[in-house]
Design a protein around this motif. Structure first.
Motif: not given
Lengths: 292, 323
Positions: A178-181, B221-233
């Motif tokens: 997650a954000l750590f990456s 929110t703050y994330s490496v990818i959107s929840p939708e993007g993460c879910a689809s991968i």
């Protein structure tokens, strides 16, 4: 497949069936490999001699990180950096599988502990640090271990005034951290600023493929960016772009040649010439005499 | 269904519609119904409290992109003095998805830079839904380097689904533009405070997010990818976005627990979109406090601490040397 009740099996041309069977029984496992581009059938030992470059179409096949570094560095000396560092599942991340299990499976299949290997060594006697991404380890994705090893590599360079060469091959940031990456992008980029401040060269070699968080950090920050021919390199993946803009992507989009045309990289270098080219450039930037 | 309310906000919407109706009736008649209205308002308050007490990460993701959520410009108007917007990357274009310029926080001149989503359909398109292209990041970099030269603190405001995934963005070196910002921001000799006000979408957010103090609004929110993007991968289905939101821990509270975020700014009851003024006031207070603290540091300590902060964002195990 059951032969008794599969009607399809019966109408398949007999010759094709027997051909398949004979191939399965007469040829030792893994002696042949199909080129993913020209589909030519390649004899493995020959392919290996040719550094995993298709002799028919010059397609550069993906190679493991250790092989990459072995091709690049002098045989001795070589010392590994950051091998003591391993992954931790701080978030207890679970999608369809547990992250912990994915790590274990990747470690088993690759024999590596994470997706970046760092070695201190020499090229034609010129001392340096070299890193390579292991794409087979969860798509070469960058999590904390990759970031940490990269920073250790930089630290060794800073301490010993060495150049740093990194061969990237990665799908991007490791979602399971997650954000750590995401933060590894900032960390590795900040470390490369230290290289610049110290006047030490960093070369980024882009090999197929480089995307996302790795592309948008360390991989594009080389004093010199070099790509292997035909590598796919970009920020967003082609499928995402196609879905967003609803447009057909241009021919050769995000290939090395496209990046060279658009000014994103300095040069495209064949795997056969990689070692000598990097050596020459590094020797130039560091005022080292050229080995004869 | 009221499109200005999210699904889980609908009971609030219904109650508010009822109150509004009563008010209209009340103003036209002699009957005193203010008691009734007060009762309903009280009920509305406790209803909102109970709905917002236990929000899931997915609900918070939806709040972070709420159609009425205050955007960068809404904060600018409420928190700062006169704002002089500066345009262009000097190379190619001006990107309306990232705005920047000089203004004052109380009496102190500051450089502010942030993502801007549009409110109207036309504006949304003009601002590319807050998804910057390379020229946006390069403009931001130009302004940040200017801020360093003239010793202005930099305040950035993050609210983007992510960098724009488009052909032109790739052609002009999206990756390099983001990477360069990350590298240069790590050494700028002026304080940087980043505030996530809505969506902190991946590299597009981080490209103006390297900082000395990271604060997030409660429902951002703050994330490496959107929840939708993460879910689809990872789940191979975008419908699993709620699971992905949960797994990634993308909320302010969780990220604060993990030590990545320094401060969570409480939002007014029912979310920042319910009271833009109040939300802006709280953000301004936090900014002033953080800036005051950072300005006591020497430039050298500031940059040194920024690097150490970055180094701390890591989870690894170490084997003992003899193994």
């Amino acid at each position: 497949m059951s032969n008794n009740n599969n009607w399809l099996e019966k109408i398949l041309p007999a010759i094709r069936k027997s051909d398949n069977d004979s191939r399965r029984t007469n040829i030792p496992e893994g002696l042949w490999r199909k080129c993913p581009r020209c589909e030519g059938v390649l004899y493995r030992p020959e392919l290996e001699r040719n550094l995993e470059v298709c002799p028919k179409c010059e397609h550069h096949l993906r190679i493991p990180a250790r092989r990459r570094l072995a091709l690049f560095l002098d045989e001795t000396p070589q010392t590994e950096i950051g091998a003591d560092i391993g992954p931790v599942d701080r978030l207890k991340f679970k999608d369809t599988k547990k992250y912990k299990d994915r790590i274990t499976a990747a470690q088993k299949s690759t024999g590596e502990t994470d997706a970046l290997i760092v070695l201190r060594g020499k090229v034609n006697g010129l001392p340096l640090v070299a890193a390579a991404f292991e794409f087979n380890f969860m798509g070469g994705s960058m999590g904390s271990v990759v970031g940490e090893r990269f920073i250790q590599a930089v630290d060794v360079c800073l301490e010993n005034k060495l150049p740093f060469v990194c061969f990237a091959a990665s799908g991007g940031a490791r979602m399971q951290e997650a954000l750590f990456s995401l933060m590894q992008m900032a960390r590795t980029s900040a470390a490369l600023q230290k290289m610049r401040d110290a006047g030490l060269p960093f070369f980024s070699v882009l090999t197929d493929p480089v995307y996302g968080g790795v592309s948008a950090s360390l991989a594009m920050l080389g004093d010199i960016n070099i790509a292997e021919p035909g590598a796919l390199i970009g920020f967003a993946g082609p499928r995402v772009i196609e879905q967003t803009v609803r447009q057909k992507l241009p021919e050769g989009f995000q290939r090395s040649e496209f990046l060279l045309d658009h000014g994103a990289i300095d040069m495209i270098v064949s795997r056969h010439d990689m070692r000598e080219t990097i050596y020459r450039l590094l020797a130039g930037l560091t005022h080292a005499p050229l080995a004869s | 269904m009221n499109p200005n309310f999210l699904e889980f906000e609908q009971p609030i919407a219904e109650l508010e519609a009822k109150i509004e109706e009563l008010r209209l009736v009340g103003s036209g008649s002699k009957v005193n119904i203010s008691d009734e209205i007060a009762k309903l308002q009280e009920k509305n308050l406790s209803l909102t409290e109970s709905i917002f007490k236990n929000l899931t990460p997915w609900q918070i993701s939806q709040l972070s992109r709420h159609p009425r959520r205050p955007y960068f410009l809404d904060y600018i108007r409420r928190m700062f003095g006169e704002f002089d917007e500066l345009h262009g990357d000097r190379t190619f274009s001006d990107d309306a998805a990232i705005m920047g310029g000089i203004t004052r926080l109380d009496d102190k001149p500051v450089m502010i830079i942030g993502h801007q989503k549009g409110r109207s359909t036309k504006d949304k398109v003009r601002r590319n839904f807050g998804m910057p292209k390379p020229e946006g990041y390069r403009k931001a970099l130009r302004l940040m380097e200017m801020a360093e030269r003239f010793k202005l603190p930099i305040l950035t405001f993050i609210d983007t689904p992510g960098a724009f995934p488009g052909i032109d963005a790739e052609e002009r070196g999206q990756s390099e533009a983001i990477a360069r910002n990350l590298m240069v921001m790590s050494k700028l000799k002026t304080p940087i405070i980043a505030t996530v006000i809505g969506e902190g979408g991946s590299g597009g957010a981080l490209a103006i997010g390297v900082c000395d103090h990271l604060q997030m609004l409660q429902y951002s929110t703050y994330s490496v990818i959107s929840p939708e993007g993460c879910a689809s991968i990872l789940w191979r289905s975008a419908d699993k976005a709620p699971d992905a939101a949960e797994a990634m821990g993308l909320t302010a509270g969780r990220l604060n627990d993990l030590g990545i975020v320094d401060e969570v700014i409480q939002e007014p009851l029912g979310g920042a979109h319910r009271d833009h003024d109040h939300a802006a006031l709280r953000v301004k207070e936090s900014l002033a406090k953080a800036l005051e603290r950072l300005q006591t540091l020497s430039t050298e300590d500031l940059v040194d601490q920024r690097y150490k902060r970055l180094l701390s964002y890591s989870n690894v195990s170490r084997k003992s040397a003899e193994e």
